[in-house]
Design a protein around this motif. Structure first.
Motif, short mmCIF file in Angstrom:
data_model
loop_
_atom_site.label_atom_id
_atom_site.label_comp_id
_atom_site.label_asym_id
_atom_site.label_seq_id
_atom_site.Cartn_x
_atom_site.Cartn_y
_atom_site.Cartn_z
N SER A 147 0.84 -1.20 0.00
CA SER A 147 0.00 0.00 0.00
C SER A 147 0.87 1.25 0.00
N ALA A 148 0.64 2.12 -0.96
CA ALA A 148 1.32 3.42 -0.92
C ALA A 148 0.81 4.18 0.29
N MET A 149 1.54 5.20 0.73
CA MET A 149 1.14 5.98 1.90
C MET A 149 1.64 7.40 1.74
N THR A 150 0.82 8.35 2.18
CA THR A 150 1.20 9.76 2.19
C THR A 150 0.99 10.30 3.58
N HIS A 151 1.99 11.04 4.08
CA HIS A 151 1.81 11.72 5.36
C HIS A 151 2.36 13.14 5.29
N LEU A 152 1.83 13.96 6.18
CA LEU A 152 2.36 15.29 6.41
C LEU A 152 3.37 15.15 7.54
N ALA A 153 4.59 15.62 7.34
CA ALA A 153 5.64 15.56 8.36
C ALA A 153 5.97 16.97 8.81
N ILE A 154 5.94 17.17 10.12
CA ILE A 154 6.20 18.49 10.71
C ILE A 154 7.30 18.34 11.75
N GLN A 155 8.34 19.15 11.62
CA GLN A 155 9.45 19.12 12.56
C GLN A 155 10.11 20.49 12.61
N GLU A 156 10.93 20.71 13.64
CA GLU A 156 11.64 21.98 13.78
C GLU A 156 13.14 21.75 13.60
N ALA A 157 13.79 22.75 13.03
CA ALA A 157 15.23 22.69 12.81
C ALA A 157 15.99 23.20 14.02
N GLU A 158 17.16 22.67 14.19
CA GLU A 158 18.13 23.16 15.18
C GLU A 158 19.43 23.38 14.41
N GLY A 159 19.85 24.64 14.30
CA GLY A 159 21.05 24.92 13.52
C GLY A 159 20.90 24.51 12.07
N GLY A 160 19.68 24.59 11.53
CA GLY A 160 19.44 24.23 10.14
C GLY A 160 19.21 22.74 9.91
N VAL A 161 19.29 21.93 10.96
CA VAL A 161 19.15 20.47 10.84
C VAL A 161 17.80 20.04 11.41
N THR A 162 17.01 19.31 10.60
CA THR A 162 15.72 18.82 11.09
C THR A 162 15.76 17.34 11.46
N ALA A 163 16.77 16.60 10.96
CA ALA A 163 16.85 15.16 11.25
C ALA A 163 18.30 14.72 11.31
N HIS A 164 18.53 13.71 12.13
CA HIS A 164 19.83 13.03 12.20
C HIS A 164 19.58 11.61 11.70
N TRP A 165 20.22 11.28 10.58
CA TRP A 165 19.95 10.02 9.89
C TRP A 165 20.89 8.92 10.36
N LEU A 166 20.34 7.72 10.49
CA LEU A 166 21.07 6.55 10.95
C LEU A 166 21.02 5.46 9.87
N GLU A 167 21.16 4.21 10.26
CA GLU A 167 21.23 3.10 9.31
C GLU A 167 19.86 2.72 8.76
N PRO A 168 19.86 2.01 7.61
CA PRO A 168 18.59 1.53 7.06
C PRO A 168 17.91 0.55 8.03
N VAL A 169 16.61 0.45 7.90
CA VAL A 169 15.83 -0.52 8.67
C VAL A 169 16.02 -1.90 8.03
N GLU A 170 16.22 -2.91 8.85
CA GLU A 170 16.32 -4.27 8.31
C GLU A 170 14.96 -4.66 7.76
N ASP A 171 14.94 -5.61 6.82
CA ASP A 171 13.68 -5.99 6.16
C ASP A 171 12.63 -6.52 7.12
N GLY A 172 13.01 -7.21 8.18
CA GLY A 172 12.05 -7.84 9.09
C GLY A 172 10.97 -6.92 9.62
N PRO A 173 11.31 -5.79 10.28
CA PRO A 173 10.28 -4.96 10.90
C PRO A 173 9.29 -4.35 9.91
N ALA A 174 9.74 -4.06 8.72
CA ALA A 174 8.87 -3.34 7.77
C ALA A 174 7.81 -4.23 7.14
N LYS A 175 7.91 -5.55 7.34
CA LYS A 175 6.94 -6.44 6.71
C LYS A 175 5.61 -6.43 7.43
N GLY A 176 5.61 -5.92 8.67
CA GLY A 176 4.38 -5.72 9.43
C GLY A 176 3.41 -6.82 9.32
#
Length: 131
Positions: A102-131
């Protein structure tokens, strides 16, 4: 007042360094001057998702269409449906994306700190996303 007419800002493909699968973003608001608010309309193709990430001031997502899967690290995957809103507190590692069929659309709202809105980490393993 600044007005951005519909279609005046192009839809952009989300950075593949931070997402698995195809994701499209439409800018709603970007921080400028002393403002910190950022908002995006984010469209995930089936099975597409973010990598693990955090936000310096937290993040709110509001599901517009489709079936969203979301997870806070160490907790169970949850399903979010149109009209549902989730808040991820500051510094909490999480991911979110579309269910496998299923495709999905969401509105994402966040605030920046020093111009940064997110700190990115590693990809999610396939297991959890299969829901």
């Amino acid at each position: 007042m600044r007005i951005h007419k519909a279609g005046s800002r192009p839809t952009r493909r989300a950075n593949p360094d931070y997402f698995t699968g195809t994701v499209w973003q439409d800018v709603i608001a970007e921080p400028e001057g002393s403002a910190r608010a950022a908002a995006l309309l984010v469209q995930f193709e089936p099975g597409a998702r973010t990598h693990w990430h955090t936000h310096p001031h937290g993040q709110t997502i509001h599901i517009m269409s489709g079936l969203c899967l979301a997870q806070v690290r160490g907790e169970a995957v949850v399903e979010l449906r149109p009209g549902d809103t989730a808040f991820f507190p500051p510094g909490i590692e999480h991911w979110h994306g579309a269910a496998p069929h299923s495709a999905m659309t969401h509105l994402a709202i966040q605030e920046a700190e020093g111009g940064v809105t997110a700190h990115w980490l590693e990809p999610v393993e396939d297991g959890p996303a299969k829901g």
